[in-house]
Design a protein around this motif. Structure first.
Motif: not given
Lengths: 113, 108
Positions: A1-6, A26-28, A74-76, A95-96
């Motif tokens: 995705g474009a950014g970090v989503s929570q 962020i992907s990757g 994904v993290s929980t 972060s990358f």
């Protein structure tokens, strides 16, 4: 995705209830961080993952807090038997790779009543 | 124990003023120092500094690191009301440890 989503963005929990907060980095991005931010304070470190490995969980305030990232994406963050002092904004960042700048999600505001 | 200390904790200036925010640290295994701007929501990345004495600049913002004296400064020139925010300093080890932030208020 474009950014970090929570998600969720906001959560109200009754004292004693369990909650689960989700972070889509962020992907990757290899590194993922969880922070707790109380009103008027800087973010306090909770835990850190590199891929699926939890390399540092020294900031988790009690054994009621548990974080996982089973597939390295994904993290929980799970909080069991919530208490009023758990009320805060929970921020996730990715972060990358280790040592590079991290990008934050919008946070989850948890209110325990 | 790793420590990141920011000063001042809060600052009120008028548009057009220049401000200097300070960040000092005591950490083991230093890798980098990062500055973030936090308005109502997520901190947004400003700068990452790894080498002493090399100024990083972005528009009216600039920052420099002194690894010998263990501090960094963030300068904002010709401040605008949109600069009002909390400015966070973080020291990057394998993860990032933040200071408490400086709350900057720029009045018109």
């Amino acid at each position: 995705g474009a950014g970090v989503s929570q998600s969720p963005r906001y959560k109200v929990a009754k004292r004693g209830q369990d909650v689960a907060l989700r972070c889509d980095p962020i992907s990757g991005h290899v590194s993922l961080f969880w922070y707790q931010q109380a009103l008027g304070q800087g973010p306090e470190f909770l835990t850190y993952f590199q891929n699926e490995a939890q390399l540092d969980k020294s900031g988790l305030p009690s054994d009621r807090f548990f974080a996982e990232r089973p597939e390295g994406s994904v993290s929980t963050l799970k909080i069991q038997r919530t208490q009023q002092e758990d009320s805060a904004v929970y921020l996730c960042a990715s972060s990358f790779r280790q040592g590079l700048e991290a990008f934050f999600g919008q946070g989850t505001r948890l209110t325990v009543v | 124990e790793d420590k990141v200390v920011q000063s001042p904790l809060s600052l009120v200036v008028h548009e057009g003023d220049t401000v200097t925010l300070n960040c000092s640290y005591e950490v083991t295994n230093f890798r980098s120092l990062l500055w973030y701007k936090q308005e109502k929501k997520a901190p947004t990345f400003l700068f990452m500094l790894t080498s002493s004495g090399i100024e990083k600049k972005s528009g009216r913002l600039s920052s420099i690191l002194d690894k010998k004296e263990l501090f960094s400064i963030l300068n904002i020139t010709a401040t605008q009301t949109g600069d009002s925010a909390v400015y966070l300093c973080a020291v990057g080890l394998n993860d990032m440890r933040f200071g408490a932030g400086t709350r900057l208020t720029v009045k018109p």
